[in-house]
Scaffold this motif. Structure first.
Motif, PDB file in Angstrom:
ATOM      1  N   SER A  46       0.831  -1.195   0.000  1.00 41.97           N
ATOM      2  CA  SER A  46       0.000   0.000   0.000  1.00 41.97           C
ATOM      3  C   SER A  46       0.871   1.252   0.000  1.00 41.97           C
ATOM      4  CB  SER A  46      -0.916  -0.006   1.222  1.00 41.97           C
ATOM      5  OG  SER A  46      -1.492   1.273   1.434  1.00 41.97           O
ATOM      6  N   GLU A  87       0.476   3.737   1.657  1.00 46.66           N
ATOM      7  CA  GLU A  87       0.564   4.256   3.025  1.00 46.66           C
ATOM      8  C   GLU A  87       1.411   3.365   3.936  1.00 46.66           C
ATOM      9  OE1 GLU A  87      -0.697   7.223   3.495  1.00 46.66           O
ATOM     10  OE2 GLU A  87      -1.347   7.139   1.402  1.00 46.66           O
ATOM     11  N   HIS A  88       1.930   2.292   3.444  1.00 49.91           N
ATOM     12  CA  HIS A  88       2.695   1.348   4.261  1.00 49.91           C
ATOM     13  C   HIS A  88       4.109   1.896   4.503  1.00 49.91           C
ATOM     14  CE1 HIS A  88       4.786  -2.397   5.363  1.00 49.91           C
ATOM     15  NE2 HIS A  88       3.594  -2.874   5.690  1.00 49.91           N
ATOM     16  N   ASP A 128      -7.619  -7.130  -0.728  1.00 44.71           N
ATOM     17  CA  ASP A 128      -8.289  -6.194   0.188  1.00 44.71           C
ATOM     18  C   ASP A 128      -7.377  -5.806   1.346  1.00 44.71           C
ATOM     19  OD1 ASP A 128     -10.598  -6.238  -1.317  1.00 44.71           O
ATOM     20  OD2 ASP A 128     -11.583  -7.769  -0.095  1.00 44.71           O
ATOM     21  N   PHE A 129      -6.704  -6.791   1.935  1.00 45.66           N
ATOM     22  CA  PHE A 129      -5.815  -6.516   3.066  1.00 45.66           C
ATOM     23  C   PHE A 129      -4.561  -5.773   2.615  1.00 45.66           C
ATOM     24  CE2 PHE A 129      -8.682  -9.205   5.216  1.00 45.66           C
ATOM     25  CZ  PHE A 129      -8.440  -9.108   6.581  1.00 45.66           C
ATOM     26  N   LEU A 188      -4.409  -3.606   0.097  1.00 46.47           N
ATOM     27  CA  LEU A 188      -4.813  -2.214  -0.116  1.00 46.47           C
ATOM     28  C   LEU A 188      -5.031  -1.482   1.204  1.00 46.47           C
ATOM     29  CD1 LEU A 188      -7.296  -2.775  -3.076  1.00 46.47           C
ATOM     30  CD2 LEU A 188      -5.145  -1.485  -3.186  1.00 46.47           C
ATOM     31  N   SER A 189      -5.394  -2.241   2.233  1.00 46.58           N
ATOM     32  CA  SER A 189      -5.631  -1.623   3.535  1.00 46.58           C
ATOM     33  C   SER A 189      -4.352  -1.419   4.336  1.00 46.58           C
ATOM     34  CB  SER A 189      -6.617  -2.481   4.337  1.00 46.58           C
ATOM     35  OG  SER A 189      -7.871  -2.540   3.685  1.00 46.58           O
ATOM     36  N   PHE A 248      -2.053  -3.765   5.481  1.00 46.63           N
ATOM     37  CA  PHE A 248      -1.705  -4.723   6.533  1.00 46.63           C
ATOM     38  C   PHE A 248      -0.400  -5.460   6.277  1.00 46.63           C
ATOM     39  CE2 PHE A 248      -6.196  -4.222   7.558  1.00 46.63           C
ATOM     40  CZ  PHE A 248      -6.149  -4.171   8.945  1.00 46.63           C
ATOM     41  N   HIS A 305      -4.341  -0.518  -9.710  1.00 43.07           N
ATOM     42  CA  HIS A 305      -4.067   0.103  -8.408  1.00 43.07           C
ATOM     43  C   HIS A 305      -2.711   0.807  -8.408  1.00 43.07           C
ATOM     44  CE1 HIS A 305      -7.582  -1.783  -6.682  1.00 43.07           C
ATOM     45  NE2 HIS A 305      -7.156  -2.971  -7.084  1.00 43.07           N
ATOM     46  N   ARG A 354      -2.670   3.721  -5.498  1.00 40.82           N
ATOM     47  CA  ARG A 354      -3.082   3.050  -4.257  1.00 40.82           C
ATOM     48  C   ARG A 354      -2.039   2.044  -3.791  1.00 40.82           C
ATOM     49  NH1 ARG A 354      -7.958   3.596  -7.184  1.00 40.82           N
ATOM     50  NH2 ARG A 354      -7.597   1.607  -8.252  1.00 40.82           N
TER      51      ARG A 354
END
Length: 311
Positions: free
Chosen positions: A186, A188-189, A240-241, A243-244, A246, A259, A264
């Motif tokens: 991600s 944001e990671h 899903d995880f 992109l979130s 994790f 993505h 993203r």
């Protein structure tokens, strides 16, 4: 007394003929006895006699004859629907038998690795249905190693999957595409913030999202780097995880390309060839040795190979 009643029911059922059912359906479709007679190439009296015989043997009134033109009674409407179902089933029965005589398998059971691209697979299955409309096909997406296992236990006749590290001797395998897996995370990671080539210690410090065998068996740990692992059976939930934020993982380019372009996800630059090899993984169509594919399986294999070759 009860036994006699059972014999009576059997006699009633056995007195049905496919011809009577076809006549009944044709009258319903054409709207009249005369139109059905013309459609079937018979005289109207033969159509009327067929209906009369059917009514007598079944003990029901199929048509209301109180008006100038006979119309279906309520039970007649119900039995027309049943007649359609019986005729369709009989047609399928005959088509499957004919196909089997010609070399078409009785059923085609597919097991698919979650990493196999979806769009060409859907297109090939749709084309298979158009080419062989009577071939029963069953389909399941398996966790890592699941497709191969189903070939061995006989619950699948054709698998589209990775075979790591090598093609087993008990399987016949045909290369159908080269799959590119890229390390991503991600945007944001924390790994995305480093903005430099990563080494093993960088990746080991974070959760790795890993595809696993649905049976719970660990199996060989291909590509596993981090001591902290979150396991997933299906690719969509892992995405899903991912992109979130994790964890990080290696994903097929066709799954994450949109993505990446949207910002993203971020592609990680990894120096270690053992972690992020530049060579692509081979995807195979496979079946058990001694259980060759029928006409439908061979056709699907070639069609899917053609579609995957352009990716």
């Amino acid at each position: 007394m009860q036994m006699g009643h059972q014999f009576l029911e059997c006699d009633v059922i056995s007195s049905l003929t496919m011809d009577q059912l076809r006549v009944l359906v044709e009258i319903s479709d054409q709207g009249s006895f005369s139109a059905a007679a013309r459609s079937l190439g018979r005289v109207q009296s033969a159509i009327s006699q067929s209906v009369k015989s059917l009514e007598e043997t079944q003990g029901v009134q199929l048509f209301d004859r109180s008006n100038l033109r006979p119309v279906l009674t309520p039970i007649g409407h119900v039995l027309v629907d049943q007649a359609r179902a019986v005729l369709a089933s009989a047609d399928r029965f005959e088509a499957i038998a004919t196909g089997t005589r010609a070399g078409l398998e009785a059923t085609l059971t597919l097991a698919i690795d979650p990493l196999v691209p979806t769009a060409p697979l859907i297109s090939s299955l749709r084309a298979l249905g158009d080419k062989f409309p009577t071939l029963p096909v069953s389909f399941s997406t398996e966790g890592v190693g699941g497709a191969e296992r189903r070939l061995r236990n006989g619950s699948a006749s054709l698998a589209i999957c990775l075979l790591l590290p090598d093609v087993p001797a008990d399987l016949a395998a045909y290369p159908i595409m080269a799959l590119e897996l890229i390390p991503v995370v991600s945007a944001e990671h924390p790994l995305a913030k480093l903005r430099r080539p990563l080494d093993r210690s960088d990746l080991e410090a974070h959760v790795q999202l890993v595809l696993s065998d649905a049976s719970g068996a660990d199996g060989p740990a291909h590509g596993v780097v981090s001591p902290r692992i979150w396991r997933f059976v299906d690719l969509a939930r892992r995405l899903d995880f991912l992109l979130s934020g994790f964890g990080w993982c290696k994903m097929p380019l066709d799954v994450v390309d949109g993505h990446l372009r949207a910002g993203r996800l971020v592609r990680l630059e990894v120096d270690d060839e053992r972690i992020a090899p530049t060579n692509k993984l081979q995807v195979y169509a496979a079946h058990a040795q001694g259980h060759p594919l029928g006409i439908g399986g061979r056709w699907l294999l070639e069609d899917l190979r053609r579609r995957l070759a352009v990716l």
